[in-house]
Structure formats: structure tokens, C-alpha cells
Design a protein around this motif. Structure first.
Motif, PDB file in Angstrom:
ATOM      1  N   GLN A  59      55.953  38.935  51.258  1.00 25.15           N
ATOM      2  CA  GLN A  59      54.759  39.467  50.613  1.00 25.15           C
ATOM      3  C   GLN A  59      53.849  38.350  50.137  1.00 25.15           C
ATOM      4  O   GLN A  59      52.622  38.451  50.205  1.00 25.15           O
ATOM      5  CB  GLN A  59      55.167  40.350  49.429  1.00 25.15           C
ATOM      6  N   CYS A  60      54.438  37.265  49.670  1.00 29.41           N
ATOM      7  CA  CYS A  60      53.647  36.131  49.182  1.00 29.41           C
ATOM      8  C   CYS A  60      52.826  35.500  50.303  1.00 29.41           C
ATOM      9  O   CYS A  60      51.634  35.258  50.157  1.00 29.41           O
ATOM     10  CB  CYS A  60      54.585  35.103  48.551  1.00 29.41           C
ATOM     11  N   LEU A  61      53.491  35.235  51.428  1.00 29.79           N
ATOM     12  CA  LEU A  61      52.803  34.551  52.520  1.00 29.79           C
ATOM     13  C   LEU A  61      51.838  35.454  53.280  1.00 29.79           C
ATOM     14  O   LEU A  61      51.089  34.983  54.135  1.00 29.79           O
ATOM     15  CB  LEU A  61      53.836  33.945  53.475  1.00 29.79           C
ATOM     16  N   TYR A  97      42.733  35.982  40.023  1.00 31.85           N
ATOM     17  CA  TYR A  97      43.876  36.484  40.774  1.00 31.85           C
ATOM     18  C   TYR A  97      45.143  35.828  40.255  1.00 31.85           C
ATOM     19  O   TYR A  97      45.108  34.790  39.592  1.00 31.85           O
ATOM     20  CB  TYR A  97      43.710  36.223  42.277  1.00 31.85           C
ATOM     21  N   LYS A  98      46.268  36.473  40.561  1.00 35.25           N
ATOM     22  CA  LYS A  98      47.566  35.974  40.136  1.00 35.25           C
ATOM     23  C   LYS A  98      48.524  36.101  41.306  1.00 35.25           C
ATOM     24  O   LYS A  98      48.784  37.204  41.782  1.00 35.25           O
ATOM     25  CB  LYS A  98      48.080  36.769  38.935  1.00 35.25           C
ATOM     26  N   CYS A  99      49.047  34.973  41.786  1.00 34.12           N
ATOM     27  CA  CYS A  99      49.884  34.992  42.983  1.00 34.12           C
ATOM     28  C   CYS A  99      51.119  35.876  42.815  1.00 34.12           C
ATOM     29  O   CYS A  99      51.543  36.545  43.766  1.00 34.12           O
ATOM     30  CB  CYS A  99      50.326  33.570  43.348  1.00 34.12           C
ATOM     31  N   GLU A 100      51.690  35.906  41.623  1.00 33.70           N
ATOM     32  CA  GLU A 100      52.941  36.649  41.421  1.00 33.70           C
ATOM     33  C   GLU A 100      52.753  38.158  41.463  1.00 33.70           C
ATOM     34  O   GLU A 100      53.697  38.891  41.749  1.00 33.70           O
ATOM     35  CB  GLU A 100      53.557  36.281  40.063  1.00 33.70           C
ATOM     36  N   ALA A 101      51.528  38.627  41.188  1.00 29.90           N
ATOM     37  CA  ALA A 101      51.309  40.062  41.064  1.00 29.90           C
ATOM     38  C   ALA A 101      51.571  40.766  42.389  1.00 29.90           C
ATOM     39  O   ALA A 101      50.931  40.468  43.400  1.00 29.90           O
ATOM     40  CB  ALA A 101      49.882  40.339  40.591  1.00 29.90           C
TER      41      ALA A 101
END
Length: 572
Positions: free
Chosen positions: A292-294, A281-285
């Protein structure tokens, strides 16, 4: 007695392929493969001719497509009919011929992996490869998983788009009878079961399932499933008589599962545990904002780096003690909210307008919304319509100033300091809807007349209802200048009837504008009263009040075949 739920001379609880379609495709059969019921809906998986592709290829083979059909279980007129193409793709190969299906509640582990409750339904479906050879389908088959939650979301969005007036009914089997969608402001929820317009409805985008298992030799032909403890077990029967048993627990949180191997010196495999998977997985994607991140699953350990303004792992964020926001922190809140869209842009001063605000960093929970004002007027958030970080829906209060100016939407997340406050670039205006004319001015007491109410600012607000006397006129569409509705039957007989509108909480009246109910048309004579079997005979219908009929039609039924002919009014 076994009979149709609803039936009269011309309408019944059934949908038929139009005769125009059957004239071009005489063998347009629909094969019902599987039926199921879930919550308040019934569903059918069907196999039918694909009229959008070439009728026949060089070998004379017809093309078929799989469809999932849904209706409300209590819908006697089938106004809720929706269908979508259904299929599965594995390694770039399309599987479109449905062979079998089975509905099942997921086990606890599969439900968690899919983000569902154990009370939701999933669908295991077997497809054959391609879109040809329906009667002798290829042995290359795939078992796929669908969630009814995902299917219902796709159908709900399709219904909403049609009620926004976008596109057509998109049913290939209607051919030249296909109609455009009619713009109709209407709240479309999970329990919406259709109106007399914008139906039957279809989708063109294929709903894709998740491929679980591929069989390229025996050919899968039957499937069943059950829950054993926390596990989901699937049985598959093949055309060669083999019965196979699988279990499926889903992939952790989505993204990309890969095989795990221990390799020595580039190409020597020391170990490759069959039961072990790694998840990339990639957090930035697809997580470009703090909100959106949290919202990412906590197991990913993604957090918002305030220094770089990116979604990152802790070790990739400079000075993470101060700059890295993550699920473990107390009073977690994203700064710099931003509004990208609001709607509607006008509404009455009396309030009641439901305003939708879209954007980013709009709070992680609805209780974080500390302040919402639209053009300086309080707007109360609706918790059930809130989408974390992305959407706020609120109900407008009354504008107390007699000449309230327009203005932007202002909202605060948590506190109203500069970094948690934002204004929209779009502005909202208060208007005073009015009307001064109706067309036609009269119609029969039984109703059914398509009425146009003309005035100003008639597209303001989020909802509108037209009343003739005290009865509701069935809404069809509206613009800034017109509202179109279908008149109800008069409960007080013939004569003039007052009209008033409710636009959100604003009541709009016009003392000089009325609609006149007249006695229903009657027929006293038809000349001639016979015709030849081939038709084309001109007939004259004589009676009373025939000019009140907007679209005169003569319907005839003979030998089980119904025909409808458009008529014309002679000069009065």
C-alpha cells in the motif's frame, strides 16, 4: 413512427411506479432533470419523492431526493436498471435537490489530478440545500463534481453484492413489492447488462460529489462546461440572471489542500498568494503495508521503512540507505506477502475454477507473481483481474492425482525464498459434484419451469451451467445440495431430455435422471366468462396439461389496467 423499442400485451421498454405506491402517494412524480450517454450506458438525473422519510412534515412539505439512474443503451427489457441517491455535502450541510447538470471531458490538468484519462467523462451538478421545497428550492446552492468512473464503480459493487444474495433490491418506490436479492454466481464486469432476476436494483448509500463552489444569494440554476487547451472551464447561470465563469484544475493527488499564508508575529499577514496552495499529507495514513505504501503517488516521496515497518518519509526512517524502499530503487519488491482470504474453497479436479486470493504485499505488478499453487495444483494468474499488492485471481489447472488431497494456497513474489513465500490459513478441497434428482420431473415444451437439481457438492467451483439436452437452463441460484434454474424451450418437442452440468471444466451427468417435456397447456373453457367491475368472481379454467404449470396465474386487462390473480390447482 416514434414508438417504444419493445412492446407486447404485458411487457414493454418502460418502468412504471407500482399502483400500490401510487395509492399511498398519488402525486409520486419523477422529475427528469438531465440525461446523458457515456460509452455503452445512458444516465438520467432525477428528482423524486423520498418515501423513506416522513410523508409530510408539520408544514405539509414533502421530502425529495435526487437519484442517478443508469441503463445499458442496448437493453430493451430494462434488466440493467440501477439507481443511486446523489448529493453533495459542504461544511456539514447537505445539498440534495438537483437543479442542473452537464457532462464534459476533463482537460489534461483536471484529468491528471483526478487520475482519469482525458477520454473519461465528468459530471458538473448543481444542488439546492436540503430536501424540501422542490417547486421553489432554496437559493443556497452548490456546484459539485462527479466522475462517471466513481459512479460506475459504486453501481458495479452494488450489483455484485446483490448477486451474492446480500440485502434486497433497495428501491423505496417499490414499497411492499420489494424482493430480496438472489444469490447467483456470476462474473460482473463493466459490460454486464443484467438478467431477468435481481432487477430493477437500487442503492441506499448516497454517492457524494466534490463541492467546488457555493452560492448562498443568487441561486445557481444552470451549468455548462468546455475544455480550453489543457484547462476545464465551467459556466454557471443564476436565478438573478448572472452568468459566471470558473476554471477548475483539481487538487494535486487528493488529500488536504490548504491556503498558504506568510504571517509575521502571530497575526500580521505579510502575503497570502491567491493562486498558491499547500498540500498536507501523511505517508502512514491508510498505508499500513509495504504494498500500500509503494502504491502511493510518487510525488509524495513516501517509502517503506523496513526497520520500523512503516510508511515514512526518508528523513524519518533510521539508516535510510539500507532501510528505506522507494520508487527510485531498482528491483523494488515487498517481502512478507500475506493471504487473508481465498474463494471459492472447493472445486472439481478437472480444473477451470477461478480462485480469488486477497491479502497484502501480493506484488506491485502481475509479472512479479512467480508461483501460485492451490492445494498443490498450478493456478495461472489472470492479469486483467489483478489488483496491485491486494488481489490475485488465477485459473486452476487439472489435478492429476486421482485422490488429490486438499491444502492451502501457496504463492511466491519474485523468488520462492522464505521472506517472499506465504501460505493461506484457509484450505482448498477437491470434490466430485453429482446429482440424482430433479423437481418437478416434467414441464411444458415452451419452458419457463423453475427446476431444482438436487445432489452433492453443487456449490463447488466458480461457475456452473445446467443443460437440458443441449439447451442452457437459465441459472437462478445454488447451494451445496441444490441448483435452481429456469428451463429453456425444447427444440425437439415433447419427451424425456437428458440433463448434464458443467461446473468449471467438470462435466457432471446422471444416466438415470431426466426431465420430461410435455405438450404446452391448453385452455378449452372458462366458467363463468364474465365478471363484475369490482372483481372477486371465482372462475374455473378447464383445459389440458394444466398440472404442469407451477404457479398458475390469470392475467386480465381492461380499460388499460392490468391485474394478475394467483390461482390454485384442484386435486387431479
Amino acid at each position: 413512427m416514434f414508438s417504444l423499442v419493445y412492446q407486447d400485451e404485458f411487457v414493454s421498454s418502460q418502468i412504471k411506479i407500482p399502483s400500490d405506491t401510487l395509492s399511498l402517494y398519488p402525486a409520486f412524480d419523477i422529475y427528469y432533470i438531465y440525461g446523458l450517454a457515456s460509452r455503452s450506458y445512458v444516465y438520467f438525473l432525477t428528482l423524486q419523492l423520498d418515501t423513506q422519510l416522513t410523508q409530510m412534515d408539520a408544514a405539509g412539505e414533502k421530502f425529495f431526493t435526487s437519484k442517478i439512474v443508469r441503463m445499458c443503451s442496448n437493453d430493451t427489457e430494462f434488466y440493467s436498471y440501477v439507481e443511486f441517491p446523489l448529493g453533495c455535502t459542504k461544511d456539514g450541510v447537505e445539498y440534495r435537490l438537483v437543479q442542473a447538470a452537464y457532462k464534459q471531458k476533463p482537460g489534461r490538468k483536471l484529468a491528471q489530478a483526478l487520475g482519469l484519462s482525458e477520454d473519461d467523462d465528468v459530471l458538473f451538478v448543481i444542488f439546492s440545500q436540503g430536501q424540501k421545497n422542490r417547486s421553489n428550492p432554496p437559493r443556497e446552492t452548490v456546484l459539485c463534481l462527479f466522475t462517471l468512473h466513481h459512479i460506475n464503480l459504486a453501481m458495479r459493487e452494488r450489483i455484485r453484492s446483490c448477486y451474492r444474495g446480500e440485502g434486497r433490491l433497495s428501491l423505496p418506490w417499490l414499497l411492499n413489492k420489494e424482493l430480496p436479492c438472489i444469490h447467483t454466481p456470476k462474473q460482473i464486469g463493466d459490460d454486464f447488462c443484467g438478467l431477468v432476476l435481481n432487477q430493477p436494483l437500487g442503492g441506499l448509500r448516497v454517492i457524494e460529489g466534490t463541492p467546488l463552489y457555493e452560492d448562498r444569494t443568487d441561486g445557481m440554476g444552470a451549468v455548462a462546461a468546455y475544455t480550453y487547451g489543457d484547462h476545464t472551464v465551467v459556466f454557471v447561470g443564476t436565478r438573478s440572471g448572472t452568468l459566471k465563469k470558473y476554471w477548475y484544475e483539481g487538487d494535486d493527488a487528493g488529500n488536504l489542500p490548504v491556503d498558504f499564508s506568510i504571517v509575521w508575529d502571530g497575526d500580521f499577514f505579510i502575503d497570502k498568494p491567491a493562486s498558491m496552495k499547500a498540500l498536507l499529507y501523511k505517508c502512514e495514513a491508510q498505508r499500513s503495508s509495504c504494498g500500500q505504501c509503494l502504491k502511493a503517488p510518487p510525488t509524495f516521496d513516501c517509502g517503506w521503512c523496513t526497520e520500523t515497518r512503516k510508511c515514512l518519509l526518508r528523513q524519518h526512517c533510521p539508516a535510510p540507505e539500507q532501510n528505506w524502499m522507494h520508487h527510485g530503487r531498482h528491483n523494488l519488491r515487498c517481502s512478507h506477502p500475506r493471504i487473508t482470504k481465498i474463494g471459492p474453497l472447493t472445486g472439481p479436479r478437472e480444473g477451470g475454477t477461478r480462485v480469488t486470493i486477497e491479502g497484502e504485499n501480493l506484488g506491485l505488478q502481475v509479472r512479479e507473481i512467480a508461483h501460485v499453487q492451490v492445494a498443490g495444483v498450478r493456478c495461472n494468474p489472470v492479469p486483467t483481474e489483478y489488483i496491485s499488492a491486494e488481489r490475485i485471481v488465477c485459473d486452476m489447472a487439472e489435478a492429476l492425482l486421482p485422490h488429490s488431497p486438499g491444502g492451502p494456497v501457496e504463492l511466491c513474489i519474485g523468488v520462492c525464498s522464505a521472506e517472499y513465500r506465504t501460505l493461506s490459513s484457509q484450505t482448498y478441497s477437491f470434490v466430485s459434484p453429482s446429482f440424482s434428482r430433479v423437481r418437478p420431473e416434467k414441464g411444458p415444451v415452451s419452458g419457463g419451469t423453475r427446476l431444482t437439481v438436487s445432489g452433492r457438492h453443487l456449490d463447488a467451483g466458480s461457475t456452473v451451467t445446467v443443460y437440458i439436452h443441449k439447451e442452457e437452463c437459465l441459472f437462478v441460484k445454488r447451494t451445496n445440495r441444490d441448483i435452481v434454474c429456469v428451463t429453456p424451450a425444447s427444440l425437439s418437442g415433447s419427451g424425456p431430455a437428458p440433463i448434464h452440468l458443467m461446473i468449471d471444466k467438470a462435466e457432471v451427468t446422471s444416466s438415470e435422471t431426466r426431465y420430461v417435456y410435455t405438450d404446452d397447456p391448453t385452455i378449452s373453457h372458462i366458467e363463468p366468462n364474465w365478471t363484475i367491475l369490482n372483481g372477486s368472481t371465482v372462475i374455473t379454467v378447464t383445459g389440458t396439461n394444466l398440472l404442469t404449470i407451477q404457479e398458475p396465474k390469470v392475467r386480465a386487462k381492461y380499460g388499460g389496467i392490468e391485474t394478475t390473480n394467483v390461482s390454485i390447482h384442484p386435486n387431479p
